[in-house]
Structures are given as C-alpha cells and as structure tokens.
Design a protein around this motif. Structure first.
Motif, PDB file in Angstrom:
ATOM      1  N   ILE A   3     -31.759 -10.436  53.993  1.00  0.00           N
ATOM      2  CA  ILE A   3     -33.011  -9.751  53.680  1.00  0.00           C
ATOM      3  C   ILE A   3     -34.162 -10.740  53.800  1.00  0.00           C
ATOM      4  O   ILE A   3     -34.108 -11.848  53.260  1.00  0.00           O
ATOM      5  CB  ILE A   3     -32.964  -9.153  52.259  1.00  0.00           C
ATOM      6  CG1 ILE A   3     -31.874  -8.079  52.191  1.00  0.00           C
ATOM      7  CG2 ILE A   3     -34.314  -8.572  51.867  1.00  0.00           C
ATOM      8  CD1 ILE A   3     -31.639  -7.532  50.802  1.00  0.00           C
TER       9      ILE A   3
ATOM     10  N   ASN B 161     -39.716  -9.094  52.244  1.00  0.00           N
ATOM     11  CA  ASN B 161     -39.245  -7.817  51.704  1.00  0.00           C
ATOM     12  C   ASN B 161     -38.809  -7.942  50.246  1.00  0.00           C
ATOM     13  O   ASN B 161     -38.052  -7.103  49.744  1.00  0.00           O
ATOM     14  CB  ASN B 161     -38.068  -7.300  52.537  1.00  0.00           C
ATOM     15  CG  ASN B 161     -38.520  -6.631  53.820  1.00  0.00           C
ATOM     16  OD1 ASN B 161     -39.519  -5.922  53.837  1.00  0.00           O
ATOM     17  ND2 ASN B 161     -37.798  -6.878  54.903  1.00  0.00           N
ATOM     18  N   HIS B 162     -39.274  -8.982  49.551  1.00  0.00           N
ATOM     19  CA  HIS B 162     -38.814  -9.218  48.183  1.00  0.00           C
ATOM     20  C   HIS B 162     -39.104  -8.050  47.247  1.00  0.00           C
ATOM     21  O   HIS B 162     -38.284  -7.724  46.378  1.00  0.00           O
ATOM     22  CB  HIS B 162     -39.418 -10.514  47.623  1.00  0.00           C
ATOM     23  CG  HIS B 162     -40.909 -10.514  47.550  1.00  0.00           C
ATOM     24  ND1 HIS B 162     -41.618  -9.994  46.489  1.00  0.00           N
ATOM     25  CD2 HIS B 162     -41.843 -10.988  48.417  1.00  0.00           C
ATOM     26  CE1 HIS B 162     -42.904 -10.140  46.693  1.00  0.00           C
ATOM     27  NE2 HIS B 162     -43.084 -10.741  47.862  1.00  0.00           N
TER      28      HIS B 162
ATOM     29  N   ALA C 296     -36.680  -5.394  47.694  1.00  0.00           N
ATOM     30  CA  ALA C 296     -35.379  -5.836  47.195  1.00  0.00           C
ATOM     31  C   ALA C 296     -35.331  -5.913  45.675  1.00  0.00           C
ATOM     32  O   ALA C 296     -34.303  -6.295  45.103  1.00  0.00           O
ATOM     33  CB  ALA C 296     -35.037  -7.199  47.794  1.00  0.00           C
TER      34      ALA C 296
ATOM     35  N   ALA D 205     -29.777  -6.809  45.605  1.00  0.00           N
ATOM     36  CA  ALA D 205     -31.003  -6.787  46.407  1.00  0.00           C
ATOM     37  C   ALA D 205     -30.859  -5.837  47.589  1.00  0.00           C
ATOM     38  O   ALA D 205     -31.804  -5.119  47.945  1.00  0.00           O
ATOM     39  CB  ALA D 205     -31.327  -8.200  46.894  1.00  0.00           C
ATOM     40  N   PHE D 206     -29.677  -5.828  48.196  1.00  0.00           N
ATOM     41  CA  PHE D 206     -29.412  -4.933  49.319  1.00  0.00           C
ATOM     42  C   PHE D 206     -29.534  -3.477  48.896  1.00  0.00           C
ATOM     43  O   PHE D 206     -30.153  -2.664  49.600  1.00  0.00           O
ATOM     44  CB  PHE D 206     -28.006  -5.210  49.873  1.00  0.00           C
ATOM     45  CG  PHE D 206     -27.550  -4.240  50.920  1.00  0.00           C
ATOM     46  CD1 PHE D 206     -28.027  -4.308  52.213  1.00  0.00           C
ATOM     47  CD2 PHE D 206     -26.619  -3.256  50.608  1.00  0.00           C
ATOM     48  CE1 PHE D 206     -27.594  -3.413  53.189  1.00  0.00           C
ATOM     49  CE2 PHE D 206     -26.178  -2.359  51.569  1.00  0.00           C
ATOM     50  CZ  PHE D 206     -26.673  -2.437  52.865  1.00  0.00           C
TER      51      PHE D 206
ATOM     52  N   HIS E 267     -31.270  -2.205  46.410  1.00  0.00           N
ATOM     53  CA  HIS E 267     -32.696  -1.900  46.195  1.00  0.00           C
ATOM     54  C   HIS E 267     -33.421  -1.724  47.527  1.00  0.00           C
ATOM     55  O   HIS E 267     -34.229  -0.800  47.691  1.00  0.00           O
ATOM     56  CB  HIS E 267     -33.362  -3.028  45.403  1.00  0.00           C
ATOM     57  CG  HIS E 267     -33.122  -2.971  43.933  1.00  0.00           C
ATOM     58  ND1 HIS E 267     -33.662  -2.011  43.119  1.00  0.00           N
ATOM     59  CD2 HIS E 267     -32.383  -3.783  43.124  1.00  0.00           C
ATOM     60  CE1 HIS E 267     -33.284  -2.213  41.867  1.00  0.00           C
ATOM     61  NE2 HIS E 267     -32.494  -3.286  41.855  1.00  0.00           N
ATOM     62  N   PHE E 268     -33.111  -2.616  48.464  1.00  0.00           N
ATOM     63  CA  PHE E 268     -33.801  -2.583  49.752  1.00  0.00           C
ATOM     64  C   PHE E 268     -33.497  -1.283  50.499  1.00  0.00           C
ATOM     65  O   PHE E 268     -34.410  -0.652  51.061  1.00  0.00           O
ATOM     66  CB  PHE E 268     -33.379  -3.789  50.589  1.00  0.00           C
ATOM     67  CG  PHE E 268     -34.042  -3.847  51.941  1.00  0.00           C
ATOM     68  CD1 PHE E 268     -35.394  -4.111  52.051  1.00  0.00           C
ATOM     69  CD2 PHE E 268     -33.307  -3.636  53.098  1.00  0.00           C
ATOM     70  CE1 PHE E 268     -36.011  -4.164  53.298  1.00  0.00           C
ATOM     71  CE2 PHE E 268     -33.914  -3.685  54.339  1.00  0.00           C
ATOM     72  CZ  PHE E 268     -35.273  -3.954  54.443  1.00  0.00           C
TER      73      PHE E 268
END
Length: 296
Positions: free
Chosen positions: A215, A219-220, A223, A245-246, A248-249
């Motif tokens: 990521i 793109n924080h 994420a 994080a994935f 959320h992304f």
C-alpha cells in the motif's frame, strides 16, 4: 548495501574473483566509519599482487579486529566462514532500514488462517481472494530478510509530492514520469527511500509502497491512518497490521471492494495496480493465485 553473497574466498590467500572482491569492497566501504577506514576503497574488484599490502586486504584485517573481534586477523574472508558471517551481520545492523524509523525490533511475521478468515468476513469476499493478493503483491511475505517491511520506492511519486524540486539534482529518486530502470529492488530500495527522506521526509514516506499488500504511503488515510508516519511505523511492527490496513484500503474504494467480492480480477488489477496492469499480466497472476488457493 545489506547483502553479501560470495562465490569464493577474498583476501590474503583467497581466490579473489573479481565479482567477489568488488562485493567485499562495497561492503567494507559501507562500514568505513565503523571499522576505522581512513578513506574508501577503490571499488574495482582488484587485489594487489602483494596481498599483504593490498588496501582491500588491510581493510579486511581492520574489519576482523573491529567487528569480528579477532586477536590475530588473517585478512581472509572464506565463504560462510566466521569473518563472512560477521561482516554480513554488521551490514544488516548498519542498514538504514533498521535505524531511521525505529530502534531495531523483531516484527511479528506471518498471518494465521483465522486472520484471513476475519478479513474475508469484513470484506465479504473469499479467503482465497485475499491470499491471492498476498501472493502476487509480495510473494506471500511482508518483510525482507533484515526484518524491515517490503517496500518499493516510486520516483515519480516523490517528484509529485516534493513539487518536482529534486528532478534535476536527484534524477535517480525524483522523476517526472514513471521509469522502471530506476528500481534497484529488495532491501536496496531503502537506500533510495533514505536518500529521499533527507530531502523531504514526508514526501519520501508517501512515495513508497509498504508491506505484504504494498500500500502506497500516500494512501495512509484510506488504510486507516491519520498520518503517513503512523502508517509506516505500524508496517514495521507486525504483518497483522499489513492485513488490517489492506482491509481498510479495500473498503475505502467501492470499485475495489466490488471487484474482490465478484472476483473481477481485471477491474481489481486496474484500481489496485494501476492502468498499466495488463503489461505485467497482473490480473492473470491474481487469477492463477486465486485458483491455487481456492483448491487448498
């Protein structure tokens, strides 16, 4: 550098093949201050005929004393011998990847089956779909051998986020257009990131992709992080954070969410990997990985 693979011995009485000598010279230069080397070695892959007076051999002796702790150094690095192992360890410990973010830590590597199952429930998709992305993005591991998260530094993104200020002065890390030839691969990507951080830390952090799912730093927020520093920090701690994080992304992008739910790999590839995904057969790789994990 943080890797030192040798095919033959180097130093006094060694085979001294050019590629191996060059690798050792680069390694010793990396540790110049630590071993007390007055000036960098010429990186020419050559050892003088009088080996006992060769600058490279003398530097090996310095390293054996300062790093390996030898009382009677012999100036020889044998493949996988004590000197070779000590030198490799010193390179890993001196690598900027383990010092410019956090003190050295041992991350929690790997994901359990229940981790994938929980993520699949949150995304309402097949477990095999998440495993497919894991495999294609980072070969199923979120960390390099030196315990730093896998990254890829993107010069065109650094150019963008630093307002093109370094395109002329530092073209190896700042480029107005994407350029495949600028990649150096593996742990060496941290050298590029580190150099960029000295110029503009935040722009640099935003310009690399991190962890198991690669990521991008910019793109924080998608994420699940308010700032890029927090995002990068967690990528160092545990692979479970990579998966969170994935999730959320993917949930932040309706096209990606629908694509992974419906196993529409071309659409997923387009929005996850970019419009040029077909050039790398990204969608085909995802399909193949999904088919494999769907039969496990």
């Amino acid at each position: 550098m943080s890797e030192l693979n040798l095919a033959s011995s180097v130093g006094i009485g060694g085979e001294n093949q050019t590629d191996d000598v060059l690798a050792v010279q680069k390694a010793l230069n990396t540790l110049q201050n630590k071993i007390g080397l007055d000036a960098p070695l010429a990186e020419d892959g050559h050892i003088d005929s009088d080996e006992s007076e060769s600058s490279t051999c003398l530097a090996i002796i310095l390293m054996q004393r300062k790093i390996a702790g030898f009382k009677n150094p012999d100036g020889l690095i044998s493949c996988n011998g004590m000197t070779h192992k000590a030198l490799k360890k010193a390179l890993v410990e001196s690598a900027p990847t383990l010092s410019f973010f956090l003190p050295k830590i041992t991350p929690e590597k790997g994901l359990k089956e229940e981790d994938f199952e929980q993520a699949s429930q949150l995304l309402s998709c097949d477990v095999a779909a998440i495993k497919a992305v894991s495999e294609v993005e980072s070969s199923g591991s979120g960390y390099f051998e030196n315990d730093a998260p896998c990254i890829l530094f993107e010069a065109h993104q650094f150019s963008k986020y630093s307002d093109h200020r370094f395109d002329e002065s530092d073209p190896d890390i700042s480029s107005p257009k994407w350029d495949r030839s600028l990649y150096v691969g593996g742990e060496k990507e941290y050298q590029r990131l580190y150099k960029a951080m000295q110029l503009d830390r935040i722009a640099a952090l935003k310009s690399a992709s991190y962890g198991r799912y690669q990521i991008m730093g910019f793109n924080h927020e998608a994420a699940g992080y308010d700032d890029v520093e927090s995002f990068v920090r967690d990528m160092f701690f545990a692979e479970s954070y990579h998966l969170i994080a994935f999730v959320h992304f993917i949930k932040s992008n309706s096209r990606l969410l629908e694509a992974i739910q419906s196993l529409d790999w071309p659409t997923f590839a387009r929005y996850y990997n970019g419009p040029g995904y077909a050039e790398n057969r990204y969608d085909e790789k995802l399909q193949a990985a999904y088919d494999k994990h769907n039969t496990d």
